[in-house]
Motif scaffolding. Structure first.
Motif, PDB file in Angstrom:
ATOM      1  N   LEU A  99       0.816  -1.217   0.000  1.00 19.45           N
ATOM      2  CA  LEU A  99       0.000   0.000   0.000  1.00 19.45           C
ATOM      3  C   LEU A  99       0.851   1.270   0.000  1.00 19.45           C
ATOM      4  O   LEU A  99       0.559   2.220  -0.729  1.00 19.45           O
ATOM      5  N   THR A 100       1.918   1.286   0.817  1.00 14.27           N
ATOM      6  CA  THR A 100       2.765   2.476   0.821  1.00 14.27           C
ATOM      7  C   THR A 100       3.510   2.624  -0.503  1.00 14.27           C
ATOM      8  O   THR A 100       3.677   3.739  -1.012  1.00 14.27           O
ATOM      9  N   GLY A 101       3.946   1.504  -1.074  1.00 16.62           N
ATOM     10  CA  GLY A 101       4.604   1.570  -2.374  1.00 16.62           C
ATOM     11  C   GLY A 101       3.657   2.028  -3.462  1.00 16.62           C
ATOM     12  O   GLY A 101       4.024   2.823  -4.349  1.00 16.62           O
ATOM     13  N   ALA A 102       2.416   1.547  -3.434  1.00 22.57           N
ATOM     14  CA  ALA A 102       1.432   1.974  -4.430  1.00 22.57           C
ATOM     15  C   ALA A 102       1.132   3.458  -4.290  1.00 22.57           C
ATOM     16  O   ALA A 102       0.986   4.170  -5.300  1.00 22.57           O
ATOM     17  N   GLN A 103       1.045   3.932  -3.051  1.00 26.18           N
ATOM     18  CA  GLN A 103       0.798   5.368  -2.850  1.00 26.18           C
ATOM     19  C   GLN A 103       1.958   6.201  -3.386  1.00 26.18           C
ATOM     20  O   GLN A 103       1.753   7.243  -4.026  1.00 26.18           O
ATOM     21  N   ALA A 104       3.185   5.733  -3.134  1.00 27.77           N
ATOM     22  CA  ALA A 104       4.347   6.450  -3.661  1.00 27.77           C
ATOM     23  C   ALA A 104       4.363   6.437  -5.185  1.00 27.77           C
ATOM     24  O   ALA A 104       4.723   7.435  -5.822  1.00 27.77           O
ATOM     25  N   ALA A 105       3.973   5.325  -5.800  1.00 27.77           N
ATOM     26  CA  ALA A 105       3.939   5.233  -7.259  1.00 27.77           C
ATOM     27  C   ALA A 105       2.891   6.179  -7.838  1.00 27.77           C
ATOM     28  O   ALA A 105       3.128   6.831  -8.862  1.00 27.77           O
ATOM     29  N   VAL A 106       1.736   6.268  -7.198  1.00 25.99           N
ATOM     30  CA  VAL A 106       0.687   7.194  -7.659  1.00 25.99           C
ATOM     31  C   VAL A 106       1.172   8.633  -7.571  1.00 25.99           C
ATOM     32  O   VAL A 106       0.971   9.436  -8.500  1.00 25.99           O
ATOM     33  N   LEU A 107       1.811   8.971  -6.471  1.00 28.12           N
ATOM     34  CA  LEU A 107       2.317  10.340  -6.321  1.00 28.12           C
ATOM     35  C   LEU A 107       3.371  10.661  -7.373  1.00 28.12           C
ATOM     36  O   LEU A 107       3.367  11.752  -7.963  1.00 28.12           O
ATOM     37  N   ARG A 108       4.265   9.733  -7.611  1.00 31.20           N
ATOM     38  CA  ARG A 108       5.323   9.971  -8.598  1.00 31.20           C
ATOM     39  C   ARG A 108       4.733  10.155  -9.989  1.00 31.20           C
ATOM     40  O   ARG A 108       5.215  10.979 -10.776  1.00 31.20           O
ATOM     41  N   ALA A 109       3.690   9.398 -10.304  1.00 32.35           N
ATOM     42  CA  ALA A 109       3.067   9.520 -11.618  1.00 32.35           C
ATOM     43  C   ALA A 109       2.364  10.873 -11.794  1.00 32.35           C
ATOM     44  O   ALA A 109       2.278  11.398 -12.906  1.00 32.35           O
ATOM     45  N   ASN A 110       1.849  11.429 -10.706  1.00 32.48           N
ATOM     46  CA  ASN A 110       1.105  12.697 -10.780  1.00 32.48           C
ATOM     47  C   ASN A 110       1.950  13.924 -10.475  1.00 32.48           C
ATOM     48  O   ASN A 110       1.477  15.053 -10.663  1.00 32.48           O
ATOM     49  N   LEU A 111       3.168  13.707 -10.013  1.00 38.95           N
ATOM     50  CA  LEU A 111       3.995  14.827  -9.549  1.00 38.95           C
ATOM     51  C   LEU A 111       4.292  15.794 -10.694  1.00 38.95           C
ATOM     52  O   LEU A 111       4.694  15.391 -11.793  1.00 38.95           O
ATOM     53  N   ASP A 112       4.065  17.098 -10.418  1.00 44.88           N
ATOM     54  CA  ASP A 112       4.349  18.197 -11.359  1.00 44.88           C
ATOM     55  C   ASP A 112       3.541  18.078 -12.648  1.00 44.88           C
ATOM     56  O   ASP A 112       3.954  18.606 -13.691  1.00 44.88           O
ATOM     57  N   GLU A 118      -2.481  13.686 -17.674  1.00 46.36           N
ATOM     58  CA  GLU A 118      -1.104  13.623 -18.154  1.00 46.36           C
ATOM     59  C   GLU A 118      -0.265  12.560 -17.423  1.00 46.36           C
ATOM     60  O   GLU A 118       0.845  12.251 -17.851  1.00 46.36           O
ATOM     61  N   ALA A 119      -0.767  12.024 -16.336  1.00 48.85           N
ATOM     62  CA  ALA A 119      -0.016  11.019 -15.575  1.00 48.85           C
ATOM     63  C   ALA A 119       0.115   9.742 -16.391  1.00 48.85           C
ATOM     64  O   ALA A 119      -0.777   9.371 -17.155  1.00 48.85           O
ATOM     65  N   ARG A 120       1.243   9.061 -16.243  1.00 53.52           N
ATOM     66  CA  ARG A 120       1.491   7.834 -16.999  1.00 53.52           C
ATOM     67  C   ARG A 120       1.625   6.651 -16.036  1.00 53.52           C
ATOM     68  O   ARG A 120       2.069   6.785 -14.910  1.00 53.52           O
ATOM     69  N   GLN A 121       1.255   5.492 -16.534  1.00 51.90           N
ATOM     70  CA  GLN A 121       1.221   4.299 -15.716  1.00 51.90           C
ATOM     71  C   GLN A 121       2.614   3.956 -15.179  1.00 51.90           C
ATOM     72  O   GLN A 121       3.550   3.754 -15.957  1.00 51.90           O
ATOM     73  N   PRO A 122       2.783   3.850 -13.858  1.00 59.45           N
ATOM     74  CA  PRO A 122       4.097   3.549 -13.264  1.00 59.45           C
ATOM     75  C   PRO A 122       4.361   2.041 -13.223  1.00 59.45           C
ATOM     76  O   PRO A 122       4.488   1.440 -12.149  1.00 59.45           O
ATOM     77  N   THR A 123       4.467   1.414 -14.399  1.00 57.67           N
ATOM     78  CA  THR A 123       4.583  -0.045 -14.460  1.00 57.67           C
ATOM     79  C   THR A 123       5.807  -0.562 -13.705  1.00 57.67           C
ATOM     80  O   THR A 123       5.728  -1.538 -12.945  1.00 57.67           O
ATOM     81  N   SER A 124       6.946   0.071 -13.915  1.00 58.06           N
ATOM     82  CA  SER A 124       8.177  -0.412 -13.271  1.00 58.06           C
ATOM     83  C   SER A 124       8.088  -0.331 -11.755  1.00 58.06           C
ATOM     84  O   SER A 124       8.576  -1.215 -11.041  1.00 58.06           O
ATOM     85  N   TRP A 125       7.441   0.721 -11.256  1.00 60.97           N
ATOM     86  CA  TRP A 125       7.295   0.869  -9.812  1.00 60.97           C
ATOM     87  C   TRP A 125       6.377  -0.213  -9.247  1.00 60.97           C
ATOM     88  O   TRP A 125       6.622  -0.733  -8.158  1.00 60.97           O
ATOM     89  N   VAL A 126       5.324  -0.538  -9.977  1.00 62.69           N
ATOM     90  CA  VAL A 126       4.407  -1.578  -9.506  1.00 62.69           C
ATOM     91  C   VAL A 126       5.131  -2.913  -9.393  1.00 62.69           C
ATOM     92  O   VAL A 126       4.968  -3.657  -8.412  1.00 62.69           O
ATOM     93  N   VAL A 127       5.942  -3.238 -10.391  1.00 61.24           N
ATOM     94  CA  VAL A 127       6.698  -4.492 -10.355  1.00 61.24           C
ATOM     95  C   VAL A 127       7.662  -4.508  -9.172  1.00 61.24           C
ATOM     96  O   VAL A 127       7.765  -5.516  -8.448  1.00 61.24           O
ATOM     97  N   ALA A 128       8.366  -3.399  -8.952  1.00 63.99           N
ATOM     98  CA  ALA A 128       9.312  -3.316  -7.831  1.00 63.99           C
ATOM     99  C   ALA A 128       8.594  -3.465  -6.489  1.00 63.99           C
ATOM    100  O   ALA A 128       9.102  -4.117  -5.569  1.00 63.99           O
ATOM    101  N   ILE A 129       7.410  -2.889  -6.384  1.00 66.06           N
ATOM    102  CA  ILE A 129       6.637  -2.976  -5.141  1.00 66.06           C
ATOM    103  C   ILE A 129       6.247  -4.422  -4.858  1.00 66.06           C
ATOM    104  O   ILE A 129       6.374  -4.920  -3.732  1.00 66.06           O
ATOM    105  N   LEU A 130       5.753  -5.107  -5.875  1.00 67.02           N
ATOM    106  CA  LEU A 130       5.331  -6.491  -5.697  1.00 67.02           C
ATOM    107  C   LEU A 130       6.510  -7.387  -5.323  1.00 67.02           C
ATOM    108  O   LEU A 130       6.385  -8.273  -4.470  1.00 67.02           O
TER     109      LEU A 130
END
Length: 329
Positions: A99-112, A118-130
């Motif tokens: 859950l914390t990793g998913a929240q961080a991935a969502v924030l990174r995708a939406n940042l700035d 305009e946000a893009r799917q954080p596929t690599s982050w999801v794999v790293a989290i799992l």
């Protein structure tokens, strides 16, 4: 047993509260760099987001999901009995990481981003989290199996004397473990700060220099506290083996021939300089609770090594017996 149960409940409560704070706090800390609505869902066939939440919902909904899930997992396991309670770690640890990793991935995708589209799917982050969650679950399961194996396969001598009469052909093993719940709580609290800093670093919500320093300092402090918050001692024909922390590392070992004397002695934190691994005029003391300690004098040394551990008198008695027996082939 009561101290172990209290420590387990306290650690679960600290982990639950800490993950809640991280989940709810990260979007609020980075709100100046986020759009009014955050992309929170991406379709399976593309990188374009197809779902969003307002900032307040993106902060509160994951935290509420975590709290409800943690309660649904913890309460039944705690009521199921001592055998099931350790499973809380196996379940809560990877779930909190996911859950914390998913929240961080969502924030990174939406940042700035100016708009959530305009946000893009954080596929690599999801794999790293799992992957991180699976590794955490495996590590917790191995730790649980190690503890059960260590506590379930030993026997102790029946008499607490200075030496024991062991029948020919019989082998006896003494095992004991002691933990300090306050040191474990401190390790968990400092560890949560380290986890929060790492998640914020991954999410890019603050300057990396300060976050790396916070993560490194708190991570080292948490590891040190966890390492010396519990101790396990084992006496067998191999001698005395002492290991520290939940993973049983680091450790020290003395063969029966390496020990001049073994005895018990009552020691208190004020006498040895505090809690944990202490060096004083009495020698080295692993002080986790005041009271009876297993004390040995290594051969050729002028100072003692002591462990504040339960059933110390039987351990000392078995050591004294083994010192006078020839080693078996």
């Amino acid at each position: 047993m009561r101290d172990t149960t209290t420590a387990r409940r306290t650690t679960a409560a600290v982990w639950t509260a800490g993950v809640t704070v991280v989940l709810a706090g990260m979007p609020l800390l980075a709100r100046d760099r986020l759009p009014d609505r955050l992309a929170t869902h991406w379709g399976l066939n593309g990188e374009t987001p197809d779902g969003s939440m307002p900032l307040w919902a993106a902060a509160l909904v994951p935290a509420l999901i975590w709290l409800v899930t943690a309660a649904a997992v913890t309460v039944p396991l705690m009521r199921a009995g001592p055998a099931a309670r350790p499973l809380t770690t196996v379940v809560l640890l990877p779930l909190g990481i996911v859950l914390t990793g998913a929240q961080a991935a969502v924030l990174r995708a939406n940042l700035d981003r100016a708009d959530w589209h305009e946000a893009r799917q954080p596929t690599s982050w999801v794999v790293a989290i799992l992957v991180a969650a699976v590794l955490a679950a495996v590590a917790a399961w191995l730790l649980l199996a190690r503890r059960r194996g260590a506590s379930g396969g030993t026997t102790t001598p029946d008499e607490g004397t200075s030496a024991l009469d062991i029948p020919e052909g019989r082998r006896l093993v003494w095992f004991s473990r002691t933990a300090n719940p306050w040191l474990q709580l401190l390790a968990a609290a400092i560890g949560l700060v380290a986890v929060g800093a790492l998640v914020a670093l991954v999410g890019g919500v603050a300057a990396p220099g300060a976050l790396w320093a916070l993560f490194a300092g708190c991570g080292a402090g948490s590891l040190a506290c966890a390492m010396f918050s519990s101790v396990q001692a084992r006496v067998s024909e191999r001698g005395l083996e002492v290991s520290f922390g939940p993973l049983g590392w680091p450790g020290r070992r003395w063969t029966p021939g390496d020990i001049d004397t073994a005895r018990t002695e009552v020691r208190r934190p004020a006498e040895v300089g505090g809690w944990g691994y202490r060096l004083s005029g009495l020698g080295t003391t692993v002080m986790l609770r005041a009271g009876e300690c297993l004390v040995i004098r290594p051969r050729g040394r002028r100072t003692d090594f002591a462990i504040s551990i339960d059933d110390a008198e039987r351990g000392a008695a078995l050591l004294n017996t083994l010192r006078g027996k020839p080693p078996r082939g």
